[in-house]
Design an enzyme around this catalytic site. Sequence first.
Site, PDB file in Angstrom:
ATOM      1  N   ALA A  13      52.803  24.833 -62.581  1.00  0.00           N
ATOM      2  CA  ALA A  13      51.572  25.324 -61.934  1.00  0.00           C
ATOM      3  C   ALA A  13      51.774  26.651 -61.190  1.00  0.00           C
ATOM      4  O   ALA A  13      51.104  27.653 -61.493  1.00  0.00           O
ATOM      5  CB  ALA A  13      51.046  24.252 -60.985  1.00  0.00           C
ATOM      6  N   ARG A  24      47.931  40.180 -65.251  1.00  0.00           N
ATOM      7  CA  ARG A  24      46.567  40.727 -65.086  1.00  0.00           C
ATOM      8  C   ARG A  24      46.606  41.981 -64.228  1.00  0.00           C
ATOM      9  O   ARG A  24      45.907  42.951 -64.480  1.00  0.00           O
ATOM     10  CB  ARG A  24      45.661  39.695 -64.401  1.00  0.00           C
ATOM     11  CG  ARG A  24      45.168  38.625 -65.344  1.00  0.00           C
ATOM     12  CD  ARG A  24      44.238  37.633 -64.639  1.00  0.00           C
ATOM     13  NE  ARG A  24      44.377  36.347 -65.286  1.00  0.00           N
ATOM     14  CZ  ARG A  24      44.955  35.266 -64.768  1.00  0.00           C
ATOM     15  NH1 ARG A  24      45.440  35.307 -63.544  1.00  0.00           N
ATOM     16  NH2 ARG A  24      45.062  34.166 -65.463  1.00  0.00           N
ATOM     17  N   GLU A  35      62.545  28.291 -67.156  1.00  0.00           N
ATOM     18  CA  GLU A  35      62.239  26.887 -66.875  1.00  0.00           C
ATOM     19  C   GLU A  35      63.414  26.045 -67.346  1.00  0.00           C
ATOM     20  O   GLU A  35      63.808  26.123 -68.515  1.00  0.00           O
ATOM     21  CB  GLU A  35      60.943  26.487 -67.603  1.00  0.00           C
ATOM     22  CG  GLU A  35      60.692  24.991 -67.695  1.00  0.00           C
ATOM     23  CD  GLU A  35      60.720  24.262 -66.347  1.00  0.00           C
ATOM     24  OE1 GLU A  35      59.981  24.658 -65.440  1.00  0.00           O
ATOM     25  OE2 GLU A  35      61.507  23.285 -66.218  1.00  0.00           O
ATOM     26  N   SER A  41      53.746  24.405 -68.262  1.00  0.00           N
ATOM     27  CA  SER A  41      52.284  24.432 -68.203  1.00  0.00           C
ATOM     28  C   SER A  41      51.639  23.115 -68.628  1.00  0.00           C
ATOM     29  O   SER A  41      51.004  23.024 -69.668  1.00  0.00           O
ATOM     30  CB  SER A  41      51.785  25.570 -69.109  1.00  0.00           C
ATOM     31  OG  SER A  41      50.389  25.686 -69.056  1.00  0.00           O
ATOM     32  N   CYS A  45      49.274  16.177 -62.469  1.00  0.00           N
ATOM     33  CA  CYS A  45      48.270  15.309 -61.821  1.00  0.00           C
ATOM     34  C   CYS A  45      47.692  14.296 -62.807  1.00  0.00           C
ATOM     35  O   CYS A  45      47.167  13.257 -62.409  1.00  0.00           O
ATOM     36  CB  CYS A  45      47.140  16.153 -61.235  1.00  0.00           C
ATOM     37  SG  CYS A  45      47.737  17.526 -60.253  1.00  0.00           S
ATOM     38  N   ARG A  73      49.756  36.795 -73.459  1.00  0.00           N
ATOM     39  CA  ARG A  73      49.918  37.409 -72.122  1.00  0.00           C
ATOM     40  C   ARG A  73      51.159  38.290 -72.015  1.00  0.00           C
ATOM     41  O   ARG A  73      51.453  38.795 -70.935  1.00  0.00           O
ATOM     42  CB  ARG A  73      49.965  36.322 -71.043  1.00  0.00           C
ATOM     43  CG  ARG A  73      48.723  35.450 -71.082  1.00  0.00           C
ATOM     44  CD  ARG A  73      48.335  34.864 -69.776  1.00  0.00           C
ATOM     45  NE  ARG A  73      47.041  34.226 -69.928  1.00  0.00           N
ATOM     46  CZ  ARG A  73      46.665  33.080 -69.386  1.00  0.00           C
ATOM     47  NH1 ARG A  73      47.489  32.448 -68.593  1.00  0.00           N
ATOM     48  NH2 ARG A  73      45.463  32.576 -69.593  1.00  0.00           N
ATOM     49  N   VAL A  83      68.164  28.519 -63.714  1.00  0.00           N
ATOM     50  CA  VAL A  83      68.692  29.532 -62.798  1.00  0.00           C
ATOM     51  C   VAL A  83      69.649  28.834 -61.842  1.00  0.00           C
ATOM     52  O   VAL A  83      69.281  27.881 -61.157  1.00  0.00           O
ATOM     53  CB  VAL A  83      67.542  30.246 -62.045  1.00  0.00           C
ATOM     54  CG1 VAL A  83      68.092  31.157 -60.953  1.00  0.00           C
ATOM     55  CG2 VAL A  83      66.689  31.041 -63.035  1.00  0.00           C
ATOM     56  N   ASN A 309      48.624  26.295 -57.489  1.00  0.00           N
ATOM     57  CA  ASN A 309      47.958  27.275 -58.349  1.00  0.00           C
ATOM     58  C   ASN A 309      47.518  28.504 -57.560  1.00  0.00           C
ATOM     59  O   ASN A 309      47.707  29.641 -58.004  1.00  0.00           O
ATOM     60  CB  ASN A 309      46.739  26.631 -59.028  1.00  0.00           C
ATOM     61  CG  ASN A 309      47.161  25.845 -60.254  1.00  0.00           C
ATOM     62  OD1 ASN A 309      47.430  26.416 -61.309  1.00  0.00           O
ATOM     63  ND2 ASN A 309      47.265  24.539 -60.121  1.00  0.00           N
ATOM     64  N   TRP A 437      18.945  10.717 -44.741  1.00  0.00           N
ATOM     65  CA  TRP A 437      19.983  11.122 -43.785  1.00  0.00           C
ATOM     66  C   TRP A 437      21.315  10.905 -44.480  1.00  0.00           C
ATOM     67  O   TRP A 437      21.758   9.764 -44.641  1.00  0.00           O
ATOM     68  CB  TRP A 437      19.910  10.281 -42.501  1.00  0.00           C
ATOM     69  CG  TRP A 437      18.799  10.725 -41.607  1.00  0.00           C
ATOM     70  CD1 TRP A 437      17.568  10.176 -41.501  1.00  0.00           C
ATOM     71  CD2 TRP A 437      18.824  11.836 -40.711  1.00  0.00           C
ATOM     72  NE1 TRP A 437      16.809  10.866 -40.605  1.00  0.00           N
ATOM     73  CE2 TRP A 437      17.563  11.906 -40.094  1.00  0.00           C
ATOM     74  CE3 TRP A 437      19.783  12.805 -40.367  1.00  0.00           C
ATOM     75  CZ2 TRP A 437      17.226  12.876 -39.158  1.00  0.00           C
ATOM     76  CZ3 TRP A 437      19.450  13.759 -39.422  1.00  0.00           C
ATOM     77  CH2 TRP A 437      18.192  13.794 -38.828  1.00  0.00           C
TER      78      TRP A 437
HETATM   79  P1  FAD Z   1      56.380  21.785 -60.463  1.00  0.00           P
HETATM   80  O1  FAD Z   1      55.183  21.364 -61.190  1.00  0.00           O
HETATM   81  O2  FAD Z   1      57.326  20.746 -59.983  1.00  0.00           O
HETATM   82  O3  FAD Z   1      57.173  22.856 -61.348  1.00  0.00           O
HETATM   83  C1  FAD Z   1      58.397  23.377 -60.935  1.00  0.00           C
HETATM   84  C2  FAD Z   1      59.225  23.666 -62.176  1.00  0.00           C
HETATM   85  O4  FAD Z   1      60.375  24.413 -61.802  1.00  0.00           O
HETATM   86  C3  FAD Z   1      59.723  22.417 -62.866  1.00  0.00           C
HETATM   87  O5  FAD Z   1      59.264  22.393 -64.205  1.00  0.00           O
HETATM   88  C4  FAD Z   1      61.235  22.528 -62.776  1.00  0.00           C
HETATM   89  O6  FAD Z   1      61.908  22.000 -63.918  1.00  0.00           O
HETATM   90  C5  FAD Z   1      61.441  24.015 -62.653  1.00  0.00           C
HETATM   91  N1  FAD Z   1      62.694  24.398 -61.998  1.00  0.00           N
HETATM   92  C6  FAD Z   1      63.174  23.909 -60.821  1.00  0.00           C
HETATM   93  N2  FAD Z   1      64.354  24.488 -60.529  1.00  0.00           N
HETATM   94  C7  FAD Z   1      64.633  25.351 -61.526  1.00  0.00           C
HETATM   95  C8  FAD Z   1      65.717  26.227 -61.799  1.00  0.00           C
HETATM   96  N3  FAD Z   1      66.756  26.341 -60.953  1.00  0.00           N
HETATM   97  N4  FAD Z   1      65.681  26.963 -62.922  1.00  0.00           N
HETATM   98  C9  FAD Z   1      64.631  26.875 -63.785  1.00  0.00           C
HETATM   99  N5  FAD Z   1      63.590  26.037 -63.584  1.00  0.00           N
HETATM  100  C10 FAD Z   1      63.576  25.300 -62.465  1.00  0.00           C
HETATM  101  N6  FAD Z   1      48.189  17.442 -56.879  1.00  0.00           N
HETATM  102  C11 FAD Z   1      46.841  17.511 -56.639  1.00  0.00           C
HETATM  103  O7  FAD Z   1      46.386  18.498 -56.054  1.00  0.00           O
HETATM  104  N7  FAD Z   1      46.007  16.518 -57.054  1.00  0.00           N
HETATM  105  C12 FAD Z   1      46.459  15.417 -57.733  1.00  0.00           C
HETATM  106  O8  FAD Z   1      45.663  14.546 -58.119  1.00  0.00           O
HETATM  107  C13 FAD Z   1      47.852  15.316 -57.990  1.00  0.00           C
HETATM  108  N8  FAD Z   1      48.355  14.241 -58.649  1.00  0.00           N
HETATM  109  C14 FAD Z   1      49.694  14.191 -58.922  1.00  0.00           C
HETATM  110  C15 FAD Z   1      50.197  13.091 -59.611  1.00  0.00           C
HETATM  111  C16 FAD Z   1      51.554  13.023 -59.906  1.00  0.00           C
HETATM  112  C17 FAD Z   1      52.081  11.832 -60.635  1.00  0.00           C
HETATM  113  C18 FAD Z   1      52.421  14.078 -59.535  1.00  0.00           C
HETATM  114  C19 FAD Z   1      53.883  14.017 -59.849  1.00  0.00           C
HETATM  115  C20 FAD Z   1      51.932  15.168 -58.844  1.00  0.00           C
HETATM  116  C21 FAD Z   1      50.572  15.244 -58.531  1.00  0.00           C
HETATM  117  N9  FAD Z   1      50.042  16.318 -57.822  1.00  0.00           N
HETATM  118  C22 FAD Z   1      48.689  16.379 -57.538  1.00  0.00           C
HETATM  119  C23 FAD Z   1      50.933  17.394 -57.327  1.00  0.00           C
HETATM  120  C24 FAD Z   1      51.000  18.559 -58.302  1.00  0.00           C
HETATM  121  O9  FAD Z   1      51.248  18.111 -59.585  1.00  0.00           O
HETATM  122  C25 FAD Z   1      52.079  19.513 -57.830  1.00  0.00           C
HETATM  123  O10 FAD Z   1      51.707  19.952 -56.548  1.00  0.00           O
HETATM  124  C26 FAD Z   1      52.266  20.705 -58.757  1.00  0.00           C
HETATM  125  O11 FAD Z   1      52.720  20.314 -60.004  1.00  0.00           O
HETATM  126  C27 FAD Z   1      53.279  21.672 -58.141  1.00  0.00           C
HETATM  127  O12 FAD Z   1      53.472  22.733 -59.000  1.00  0.00           O
HETATM  128  P2  FAD Z   1      54.794  23.623 -58.890  1.00  0.00           P
HETATM  129  O13 FAD Z   1      54.691  24.642 -59.968  1.00  0.00           O
HETATM  130  O14 FAD Z   1      54.969  24.081 -57.495  1.00  0.00           O
HETATM  131  O15 FAD Z   1      55.988  22.618 -59.151  1.00  0.00           O
END
Ligand code: FAD
Length: 453
Positions: A13, A24, A35, A41, A45, A73, A83, A309, A437
């Site tokens: 995300a 963009r 990754e 991608s 959730c 893109r 990393v 996001n 209300w």
């Molecule tokens: P992530 O999605 O965790 O992505 C991080 C990525 O970085 C991973 O793919 C990982 O492999 C990669 N990475 C880590 N370290 C390294 C490295 N050293 N080198 C290369 N790659 C690396 N949020 C809501 O708002 N509403 C919901 O209903 C909701 N439901 C959820 C349900 C579940 C079951 C889960 C697990 C989460 C939910 N969330 C929800 C939370 C939401 O999914 C996360 O907040 C969101 O995915 C975070 O995105 P991110 O990109 O920060 O992290």
Amino acid sequence: MSRERLIVVGGNAAGLSAASQARRRNHEMEIRVYEKGPDVSYSACGLPYFVGGLVPDADTLRVHSPEFFHTEREIDVFTHHEVLEISTSRRRVSVLAPGGGTPEEVYFDRLVLATGAEPAWPEIPGTELRGVFHVNDLQSAVALKQHLSAASVSKAVIVGGGYIGLEMAEALKTESRAVTLLERSPRLFEAVDQEIVQVTERELTRNGVEVRTQASVAALAGDAQGIVRRVHSEKASFEADCVVLATGVRPRTKLMQAAGIQLGAGGAVSVNDYQETSAAAVYAAGDCVDTLNLVSGQRTYVPLGTTANKQGRVAGENAAGGRERFPGIVGTAVVKVFGLEVARTGLGSEEAREAGFRAAEALVQAPARARYLGGQDILVKLIGDRASGRLLGAQMVGPEGVAKRIDVLATALHSRLTAEQVYQLDLSYAPPFSSVWDPILIAARQLMHAVKS
Ligand code: FAD
């Protein structure tokens, strides 16, 4: 002259929002995303709905492929590339490609860290047994789903009563499968107050989920084949042929710590409004960073997809030469628990007191829409500040009309409205959608009096 290079660590995300926004903003930059896993991608959730069978297959949760990013893109996404190290002074990351070997050193002009969060498993014996899962990423959810279809799972135990535990209880419960939900605290779902939890807990029980609070899990035990069979808490023992650990997450910050990047609330990377870290040219976003709670004024750690996001977008914009802000959050969240919508925004009663407010409360039960059209009651709790009359938080539970009503109150918090101003809001009304209300207005009126008493 070589192009400026942006490197993004993490391909979900926050990372891909950052990369896309950078593109963009800047058509010249070279953009690389590393990754470490096989997937990029996708909607984390949606994982409980995939496990529960509402989403037919894992591919449905995927949004874009690495090929899409390359062709549409001009972003190069490298899966299975981890990393391992960051040098902020030399502006280099060391990257391990699939197959191992010597990590490659790659120069960056700008770096966005979007490494997410990792499961915080309890340190108990037995977590390595077969049949023990978490659902923090696509691969773990696929593994759980495969286990459910291959083995005849009749007794599932979920450890942890946060929102993922609640969603998984619904996903796993079937007529032929018993589900037990264990929570070590005195009550489930600490994100909302007791009044809201009570209703939620009744709904779980009504749907056949056995809820045990103050059940701190001490060990998981398996059979001779190494398959999990029992969950031992300090006071009781539960049969299980599948265990889901939903015991929370912690920010994945090993890389940043080693690079000397400053950490903040909840051990997450400390960022400012521009998603800048303490290191020059290094930005961070998503589940690995802290954020500002606009109601309490304090830094906090709230890992959610919606925030990831938005922060990713800001990090990408700024890494590509822009100057956008992510002002903070008010702590809005919603979860579906069988037939209920459970939602919160702002501060709960205890959180308000901890943040130094003299909190007053209002609690009302009112129909979500006209009763003569079948409207059912929702429970609304509002929290306000006695000193200023300002709304501090709202929580709701009910079978309908909760998820979007909470957004009205989230907007009120962003605008720092008082209880009286919320009461004066011109909200829509027609019998199929509301009562004349609206429950929000009834609760706001009660809060107006409570903050003055
Ligand atoms: P992530 O999605 O965790 O992505 C991080 C990525 O970085 C991973 O793919 C990982 O492999 C990669 N990475 C880590 N370290 C390294 C490295 N050293 N080198 C290369 N790659 C690396 N949020 C809501 O708002 N509403 C919901 O209903 C909701 N439901 C959820 C349900 C579940 C079951 C889960 C697990 C989460 C939910 N969330 C929800 C939370 C939401 O999914 C996360 O907040 C969101 O995915 C975070 O995105 P991110 O990109 O920060 O992290």
